[in-house]
Design a protein around this motif. Structure first.
Motif, PDB file in Angstrom:
ATOM      1  N   GLY A 179      68.042  41.766 -53.510  1.00 36.54           N
ATOM      2  CA  GLY A 179      68.517  42.885 -52.714  1.00 36.54           C
ATOM      3  C   GLY A 179      69.964  42.652 -52.324  1.00 36.54           C
ATOM      4  O   GLY A 179      70.491  41.542 -52.449  1.00 36.54           O
ATOM      5  N   SER A 180      70.601  43.688 -51.822  1.00 40.74           N
ATOM      6  CA  SER A 180      72.018  43.580 -51.489  1.00 40.74           C
ATOM      7  C   SER A 180      72.328  43.860 -50.024  1.00 40.74           C
ATOM      8  O   SER A 180      73.457  43.655 -49.580  1.00 40.74           O
ATOM      9  N   THR A 181      71.339  44.312 -49.262  1.00 40.64           N
ATOM     10  CA  THR A 181      71.576  44.651 -47.853  1.00 40.64           C
ATOM     11  C   THR A 181      71.515  43.393 -46.992  1.00 40.64           C
ATOM     12  O   THR A 181      70.532  42.659 -47.032  1.00 40.64           O
ATOM     13  N   ARG A 182      72.576  43.168 -46.230  1.00 46.29           N
ATOM     14  CA  ARG A 182      72.648  41.980 -45.380  1.00 46.29           C
ATOM     15  C   ARG A 182      73.145  42.356 -43.987  1.00 46.29           C
ATOM     16  O   ARG A 182      73.720  43.422 -43.780  1.00 46.29           O
ATOM     17  N   LEU A 183      72.932  41.426 -43.072  1.00 47.82           N
ATOM     18  CA  LEU A 183      73.452  41.548 -41.711  1.00 47.82           C
ATOM     19  C   LEU A 183      73.800  40.144 -41.245  1.00 47.82           C
ATOM     20  O   LEU A 183      72.989  39.217 -41.395  1.00 47.82           O
ATOM     21  N   GLU A 184      75.003  39.953 -40.697  1.00 46.90           N
ATOM     22  CA  GLU A 184      75.425  38.620 -40.264  1.00 46.90           C
ATOM     23  C   GLU A 184      76.382  38.769 -39.088  1.00 46.90           C
ATOM     24  O   GLU A 184      77.494  39.285 -39.242  1.00 46.90           O
ATOM     25  N   VAL A 185      75.937  38.307 -37.899  1.00 50.20           N
ATOM     26  CA  VAL A 185      76.725  38.471 -36.677  1.00 50.20           C
ATOM     27  C   VAL A 185      76.650  37.193 -35.845  1.00 50.20           C
ATOM     28  O   VAL A 185      75.549  36.769 -35.470  1.00 50.20           O
ATOM     29  N   PRO A 186      77.785  36.548 -35.512  1.00 48.61           N
ATOM     30  CA  PRO A 186      77.751  35.423 -34.570  1.00 48.61           C
ATOM     31  C   PRO A 186      77.292  35.911 -33.201  1.00 48.61           C
ATOM     32  O   PRO A 186      77.810  36.914 -32.688  1.00 48.61           O
ATOM     33  N   VAL A 187      76.318  35.209 -32.588  1.00 50.72           N
ATOM     34  CA  VAL A 187      75.763  35.687 -31.313  1.00 50.72           C
ATOM     35  C   VAL A 187      75.783  34.634 -30.207  1.00 50.72           C
ATOM     36  O   VAL A 187      75.620  34.982 -29.036  1.00 50.72           O
ATOM     37  N   ALA A 188      75.964  33.361 -30.539  1.00 58.53           N
ATOM     38  CA  ALA A 188      75.963  32.330 -29.502  1.00 58.53           C
ATOM     39  C   ALA A 188      76.846  31.165 -29.936  1.00 58.53           C
ATOM     40  O   ALA A 188      77.023  30.917 -31.129  1.00 58.53           O
ATOM     41  N   LYS A 189      77.382  30.451 -28.947  1.00 54.12           N
ATOM     42  CA  LYS A 189      78.215  29.278 -29.234  1.00 54.12           C
ATOM     43  C   LYS A 189      77.939  28.213 -28.191  1.00 54.12           C
ATOM     44  O   LYS A 189      77.966  28.498 -26.981  1.00 54.12           O
ATOM     45  N   ASP A 190      77.644  27.015 -28.690  1.00 49.62           N
ATOM     46  CA  ASP A 190      77.379  25.864 -27.813  1.00 49.62           C
ATOM     47  C   ASP A 190      76.327  26.184 -26.755  1.00 49.62           C
ATOM     48  O   ASP A 190      76.459  25.833 -25.573  1.00 49.62           O
ATOM     49  N   GLY A 191      75.278  26.881 -27.175  1.00 48.34           N
ATOM     50  CA  GLY A 191      74.160  27.169 -26.280  1.00 48.34           C
ATOM     51  C   GLY A 191      74.368  28.327 -25.335  1.00 48.34           C
ATOM     52  O   GLY A 191      73.512  28.607 -24.495  1.00 48.34           O
ATOM     53  N   GLU A 192      75.471  29.052 -25.456  1.00 51.31           N
ATOM     54  CA  GLU A 192      75.757  30.195 -24.591  1.00 51.31           C
ATOM     55  C   GLU A 192      75.851  31.464 -25.431  1.00 51.31           C
ATOM     56  O   GLU A 192      76.493  31.480 -26.486  1.00 51.31           O
ATOM     57  N   TRP A 193      75.204  32.532 -24.943  1.00 54.10           N
ATOM     58  CA  TRP A 193      75.230  33.798 -25.678  1.00 54.10           C
ATOM     59  C   TRP A 193      76.616  34.417 -25.649  1.00 54.10           C
ATOM     60  O   TRP A 193      77.290  34.415 -24.618  1.00 54.10           O
ATOM     61  N   LEU A 194      77.043  34.962 -26.788  1.00 50.15           N
ATOM     62  CA  LEU A 194      78.299  35.692 -26.904  1.00 50.15           C
ATOM     63  C   LEU A 194      78.097  37.191 -26.787  1.00 50.15           C
ATOM     64  O   LEU A 194      79.078  37.947 -26.698  1.00 50.15           O
ATOM     65  N   VAL A 195      76.830  37.629 -26.829  1.00 54.93           N
ATOM     66  CA  VAL A 195      76.517  39.061 -26.795  1.00 54.93           C
ATOM     67  C   VAL A 195      75.551  39.337 -25.659  1.00 54.93           C
ATOM     68  O   VAL A 195      74.857  38.432 -25.159  1.00 54.93           O
ATOM     69  N   THR A 196      75.494  40.599 -25.232  1.00 53.56           N
ATOM     70  CA  THR A 196      74.564  40.996 -24.183  1.00 53.56           C
ATOM     71  C   THR A 196      73.149  41.112 -24.742  1.00 53.56           C
ATOM     72  O   THR A 196      72.946  41.222 -25.956  1.00 53.56           O
ATOM     73  N   LYS A 197      72.177  41.124 -23.847  1.00 53.47           N
ATOM     74  CA  LYS A 197      70.791  41.314 -24.271  1.00 53.47           C
ATOM     75  C   LYS A 197      70.623  42.672 -24.943  1.00 53.47           C
ATOM     76  O   LYS A 197      69.883  42.792 -25.935  1.00 53.47           O
ATOM     77  N   GLU A 198      71.328  43.696 -24.442  1.00 55.35           N
ATOM     78  CA  GLU A 198      71.225  45.027 -25.033  1.00 55.35           C
ATOM     79  C   GLU A 198      71.735  45.012 -26.474  1.00 55.35           C
ATOM     80  O   GLU A 198      71.134  45.650 -27.354  1.00 55.35           O
ATOM     81  N   TYR A 199      72.824  44.285 -26.706  1.00 54.51           N
ATOM     82  CA  TYR A 199      73.348  44.236 -28.074  1.00 54.51           C
ATOM     83  C   TYR A 199      72.421  43.434 -28.979  1.00 54.51           C
ATOM     84  O   TYR A 199      72.227  43.782 -30.145  1.00 54.51           O
ATOM     85  N   LEU A 200      71.835  42.358 -28.444  1.00 53.79           N
ATOM     86  CA  LEU A 200      70.881  41.583 -29.238  1.00 53.79           C
ATOM     87  C   LEU A 200      69.667  42.447 -29.579  1.00 53.79           C
ATOM     88  O   LEU A 200      69.168  42.394 -30.711  1.00 53.79           O
ATOM     89  N   ASP A 201      69.213  43.247 -28.613  1.00 58.05           N
ATOM     90  CA  ASP A 201      68.107  44.176 -28.886  1.00 58.05           C
ATOM     91  C   ASP A 201      68.466  45.104 -30.048  1.00 58.05           C
ATOM     92  O   ASP A 201      67.633  45.369 -30.933  1.00 58.05           O
ATOM     93  N   PHE A 202      69.696  45.589 -30.039  1.00 55.14           N
ATOM     94  CA  PHE A 202      70.165  46.484 -31.097  1.00 55.14           C
ATOM     95  C   PHE A 202      70.173  45.774 -32.443  1.00 55.14           C
ATOM     96  O   PHE A 202      69.736  46.325 -33.458  1.00 55.14           O
ATOM     97  N   LEU A 203      70.669  44.520 -32.476  1.00 57.99           N
ATOM     98  CA  LEU A 203      70.708  43.761 -33.725  1.00 57.99           C
ATOM     99  C   LEU A 203      69.303  43.526 -34.273  1.00 57.99           C
ATOM    100  O   LEU A 203      69.066  43.660 -35.475  1.00 57.99           O
ATOM    101  N   VAL A 204      68.373  43.188 -33.391  1.00 61.40           N
ATOM    102  CA  VAL A 204      66.996  42.951 -33.823  1.00 61.40           C
ATOM    103  C   VAL A 204      66.387  44.243 -34.366  1.00 61.40           C
ATOM    104  O   VAL A 204      65.698  44.238 -35.394  1.00 61.40           O
ATOM    105  N   GLU A 205      66.660  45.363 -33.707  1.00 61.15           N
ATOM    106  CA  GLU A 205      66.156  46.649 -34.193  1.00 61.15           C
ATOM    107  C   GLU A 205      66.683  46.949 -35.592  1.00 61.15           C
ATOM    108  O   GLU A 205      65.926  47.390 -36.476  1.00 61.15           O
ATOM    109  N   GLN A 206      67.982  46.707 -35.810  1.00 60.05           N
ATOM    110  CA  GLN A 206      68.573  46.955 -37.119  1.00 60.05           C
ATOM    111  C   GLN A 206      67.990  46.012 -38.180  1.00 60.05           C
ATOM    112  O   GLN A 206      67.690  46.423 -39.305  1.00 60.05           O
TER     113      GLN A 206
END
Length: 221
Positions: free
Chosen positions: A151-178
């Motif tokens: 397949g060719s469809t991918r998704l790749e987003v940095p979300v955390a660094k050194d044990g700390e989230w870089l994104v909000t829970k709402e955005y993580l919810d969105f990424l998981v939904e996608q």
């Protein structure tokens, strides 16, 4: 024949040698080492066909990959699902003290198959492309005839660094939904590919009831 020896060795490795009709623990050359449940029936079906056998596979996955400085091969999975992801499980995977960049990924189905002849290889690619796997192709012809179906469809987003989230829970919810939507589309395409394979083989058996797989001669009109 070198092809048949490799085929029998591959079948034996996943408990599918022709002298063994059991359904055993499946092993392949993917990092996990066993067949993913969503593609087990498909892989077993392909491996019962004389013209093809699988060498590695992945049904697709949703994961968090931690890229660590100084670690051999660069990193490790801290969360992997060959199916839908759960936000709560993802949150538990990122912990205080983890060093490195964690990337949320969706990766699609991929299957590597060795084929008996170049004609068998091009036929398999044709069936894959018919299903929608347009990134598929023959990767080697000669001593070994290898096909990559992917397949060719991918998704790749940095979300955390050194044990700390870089994104909000709402955005993580969105990424998981996608990612979960992409996973369902991925699984539907796998199932469609399986059906196309079976339809092709049924058509061939209608022409030749004794055939396990027939392929067209080059130049046939």
């Amino acid at each position: 024949m070198a092809y048949e020896k490799r085929r029998q060795a591959a079948l034996a490795a996943i408990g599918m040698a022709e002298s063994d009709t059991r359904t055993c623990v499946k092993v392949d050359k993917s990092p996990k080492g066993t067949l993913d449940a969503p593609i087990r029936d498909l892989v077993e079906h392909i491996n019962r066909t004389d013209a093809w056998f699988t060498t590695s596979s992945c049904s697709g996955r949703i994961s968090l990959f931690l890229l660590e400085q100084g670690r051999k091969k660069g990193g490790r999975w801290i969360y992997v699902r060959h199916g839908k992801a759960e936000v709560e499980e993802l949150h538990r995977s990122v912990q205080q003290g983890q060093e490195g960049l964690a990337t949320f990924r969706f990766e699609p189905f991929i299957l590597t198959v060795e084929c008996r002849t170049p004609e068998d290889a091009f036929l398999l690619v044709s069936l894959a492309i018919q299903t929608g796997y347009k990134a598929s192709g023959v990767t080697s012809v000669g001593k070994r005839n290898l096909v990559s179906i992917r397949g060719s469809t991918r998704l790749e987003v940095p979300v955390a660094k050194d044990g700390e989230w870089l994104v909000t829970k709402e955005y993580l919810d969105f990424l998981v939904e996608q990612a979960n939507r992409k996973w369902m589309e991925n699984k539907e395409r796998i199932d469609r590919f399986f059906e196309i394979l079976k339809e092709h083989e049924a058509m061939q058996r209608t022409c030749d009831p004794d055939a396990r797989l027939q392929t067209p001669n080059v130049g046939d009109g």
